[in-house]
Design a protein around this motif. Structure first.
Motif, PDB file in Angstrom:
ATOM      1  N   PHE A   1       0.927  -1.093   0.061  1.00 25.72           N
ATOM      2  CA  PHE A   1       0.098  -0.200   0.308  1.00 25.72           C
ATOM      3  C   PHE A   1       0.386   1.300  -0.072  1.00 25.72           C
ATOM      4  N   ALA A   2       0.223   2.452  -0.537  1.00 24.91           N
ATOM      5  CA  ALA A   2       0.983   3.728  -0.758  1.00 24.91           C
ATOM      6  C   ALA A   2       0.557   4.262   0.829  1.00 24.91           C
ATOM      7  N   ARG A   3      -0.410   4.052   0.964  1.00 27.05           N
ATOM      8  CA  ARG A   3      -0.323   4.873   3.038  1.00 27.05           C
ATOM      9  C   ARG A   3      -1.297   3.814   3.572  1.00 27.05           C
ATOM     10  N   TYR A   4      -0.356   3.249   4.569  1.00 22.79           N
ATOM     11  CA  TYR A   4      -1.608   2.741   5.834  1.00 22.79           C
ATOM     12  C   TYR A   4      -1.494   3.245   6.946  1.00 22.79           C
ATOM     13  N   GLY A   5      -1.646   3.119   7.894  1.00 17.45           N
ATOM     14  CA  GLY A   5      -1.973   3.727   8.838  1.00 17.45           C
ATOM     15  C   GLY A   5      -2.909   2.870  10.018  1.00 17.45           C
TER      16      GLY A   5
ATOM     17  N   ALA B   1      -3.687  10.615  18.698  1.00 17.27           N
ATOM     18  CA  ALA B   1      -4.643  11.940  18.978  1.00 17.27           C
ATOM     19  C   ALA B   1      -6.016  11.051  18.661  1.00 17.27           C
ATOM     20  N   PRO B   2      -6.501  11.691  18.664  1.00 18.87           N
ATOM     21  CA  PRO B   2      -8.279  10.762  17.967  1.00 18.87           C
ATOM     22  C   PRO B   2      -7.771  11.499  16.379  1.00 18.87           C
ATOM     23  N   GLY B   3      -7.532  10.758  14.914  1.00 23.65           N
ATOM     24  CA  GLY B   3      -7.895  11.178  14.329  1.00 23.65           C
ATOM     25  C   GLY B   3      -6.860   9.928  13.389  1.00 23.65           C
ATOM     26  N   PHE B   4      -6.952  10.122  12.174  1.00 24.05           N
ATOM     27  CA  PHE B   4      -6.010   9.103  10.982  1.00 24.05           C
ATOM     28  C   PHE B   4      -4.696   9.112  10.685  1.00 24.05           C
TER      29      PHE B   4
ATOM     30  N   PHE C   1      -6.837  -0.263  11.967  1.00 24.29           N
ATOM     31  CA  PHE C   1      -5.627   0.019  11.072  1.00 24.29           C
ATOM     32  C   PHE C   1      -6.566  -0.580   9.855  1.00 24.29           C
ATOM     33  N   GLY C   2      -5.434  -0.201   8.824  1.00 21.64           N
ATOM     34  CA  GLY C   2      -5.735  -0.614   7.485  1.00 21.64           C
ATOM     35  C   GLY C   2      -5.199   0.590   6.469  1.00 21.64           C
ATOM     36  N   GLU C   3      -5.819   0.451   5.305  1.00 17.01           N
ATOM     37  CA  GLU C   3      -5.603   1.480   4.065  1.00 17.01           C
ATOM     38  C   GLU C   3      -6.825   2.609   4.584  1.00 17.01           C
ATOM     39  N   PRO C   4      -5.825   4.030   3.742  1.00 19.02           N
ATOM     40  CA  PRO C   4      -7.577   4.945   4.061  1.00 19.02           C
ATOM     41  C   PRO C   4      -7.829   4.792   2.714  1.00 19.02           C
ATOM     42  N   PHE C   5      -9.665   6.436   2.759  1.00 17.45           N
ATOM     43  CA  PHE C   5      -9.937   6.208   1.674  1.00 17.45           C
ATOM     44  C   PHE C   5      -9.045   6.992   0.804  1.00 17.45           C
ATOM     45  N   ASP C   6      -9.182   7.024  -0.954  1.00 16.46           N
ATOM     46  CA  ASP C   6      -8.255   7.801  -1.742  1.00 16.46           C
ATOM     47  C   ASP C   6      -9.049   9.126  -1.401  1.00 16.46           C
ATOM     48  N   ALA C   7     -10.467   9.249  -1.932  1.00 12.04           N
ATOM     49  CA  ALA C   7     -11.712  10.289  -1.446  1.00 12.04           C
ATOM     50  C   ALA C   7     -12.328  10.024   0.193  1.00 12.04           C
ATOM     51  N   GLY C   8     -12.756  11.075   0.422  1.00 15.99           N
ATOM     52  CA  GLY C   8     -13.385  10.413   1.601  1.00 15.99           C
ATOM     53  C   GLY C   8     -13.194  10.187   2.554  1.00 15.99           C
ATOM     54  N   LEU C   9     -13.599  10.089   3.793  1.00 19.48           N
ATOM     55  CA  LEU C   9     -13.219   9.644   5.510  1.00 19.48           C
ATOM     56  C   LEU C   9     -13.042   8.267   5.755  1.00 19.48           C
TER      57      LEU C   9
ATOM     58  N   TRP D   1       3.874  -5.393   7.643  1.00 20.17           N
ATOM     59  CA  TRP D   1       3.784  -4.464   8.635  1.00 20.17           C
ATOM     60  C   TRP D   1       2.316  -3.628   8.084  1.00 20.17           C
ATOM     61  N   GLN D   2       1.924  -3.921   7.712  1.00 21.05           N
ATOM     62  CA  GLN D   2       0.752  -3.677   6.473  1.00 21.05           C
ATOM     63  C   GLN D   2      -1.300  -3.984   7.173  1.00 21.05           C
ATOM     64  N   ASP D   3      -0.781  -5.251   8.290  1.00 19.12           N
ATOM     65  CA  ASP D   3      -1.857  -5.575   8.302  1.00 19.12           C
ATOM     66  C   ASP D   3      -3.188  -4.577   9.171  1.00 19.12           C
ATOM     67  N   GLY D   4      -3.905  -5.031   8.028  1.00 18.50           N
ATOM     68  CA  GLY D   4      -5.255  -3.647   8.674  1.00 18.50           C
ATOM     69  C   GLY D   4      -6.319  -5.121  10.284  1.00 18.50           C
ATOM     70  N   ALA D   5      -6.969  -4.157  11.207  1.00 15.31           N
ATOM     71  CA  ALA D   5      -7.229  -5.055  12.781  1.00 15.31           C
ATOM     72  C   ALA D   5      -8.110  -3.662  12.897  1.00 15.31           C
ATOM     73  N   THR D   6      -9.174  -4.660  13.706  1.00 17.29           N
ATOM     74  CA  THR D   6      -9.689  -3.728  14.228  1.00 17.29           C
ATOM     75  C   THR D   6     -10.010  -3.811  15.922  1.00 17.29           C
ATOM     76  N   LEU D   7      -9.692  -2.325  17.073  1.00 15.22           N
ATOM     77  CA  LEU D   7     -10.002  -2.550  18.459  1.00 15.22           C
ATOM     78  C   LEU D   7     -10.203  -2.224  19.024  1.00 15.22           C
TER      79      LEU D   7
END
Length: 218
Positions: free
Chosen positions: A3-7, A75-78, A151-159, A183-189
């Protein structure tokens, strides 16, 4: 290419719901709505593949906040994360808090740490089942108003965030092979009142849990 962007998205769970069934009665995601300072983010957590023969696997467990590294204090946010150990990024195979084994010294080569992990792994087995089984395992931790980390890849457009699942180990020849990466796996915590985190990991049954330094199956 990975992924070009991960976070990770840090926020507060506003709502969760399953996809509306299609004409065959199937649905494939549990959808989250997560509030952060810049607005409400859409997050679709995969419960199965659109190819019903693929199947889904998952793990549910609890970890201390300290085991997550710096992300628990964000802090809250991506926030974009470097795809490296210690950045807060997740790797189902290499992250000690996720694989359930000991934390190997950072100076050990990645290949050797992976081998040790495979030889000594004794906990956190995968559960296999239907999309309904996976959702029923996931939904109890989705308490509205709880702080969440997605954790995952953010949308290209929108939130929003997608690819909230394992993002390595896809087989050669599949459409997802080029996106394999470590080191780019998605998950929910979700954060519990005691400060610990409930964790939901999910992967497709075609994805392998032994990968090389590029995230490809070995």
């Amino acid at each position: 290419m990975p992924f070009a962007r991960y976070g990770v998205l840090s926020g507060t769970l506003h709502q969760h719901f399953r996809d509306t069934p299609d004409t065959e009665g199937a649905w494939f995601h549990v959808n989250l709505r997560v509030d952060a300072p810049d607005g409400r983010h859409k997050c679709a957590v995969d419960m199965d593949s659109h190819d019903s023969a693929t199947g889904v696997q998952w793990k549910v467990f609890t970890v201390d906040a300290a085991a997550l590294g710096p992300v628990a204090a964000l802090a809250p946010g991506f926030h974009q994360l470097a795809r490296t150990a210690g950045s807060g990024a997740l790797d189902y195979i290499r992250h000690p808090a996720l694989r359930g084994g000991p934390a190997w010294p950072s100076w050990l080569p990645d290949r050797l740490r992976g081998l040790l992990g495979r030889l000594l792994r004794t906990s956190r087995p995968w559960t296999s089942g239907t999309n309904l089984d996976a959702a029923l395992a996931f939904e109890p931790m989705l308490v509205v108003g709880r702080p969440v980390l997605v954790f995952g890849e953010p949308f290209d457009a929108g939130l929003g965030v997608h690819n909230i699942h394992q993002n390595q180990g896809d087989p050669f020849g599949s459409q997802w092979w080029p996106e394999n990466g470590i080191w780019q796996d998605g998950a929910t915590l979700t954060r519990r009142p005691d400060g610990k985190y409930d964790v939901f990991l999910n992967k497709f049954s075609t994805q392998k849990d032994h990968t090389d330094a590029d995230g490809h199956p070995v």
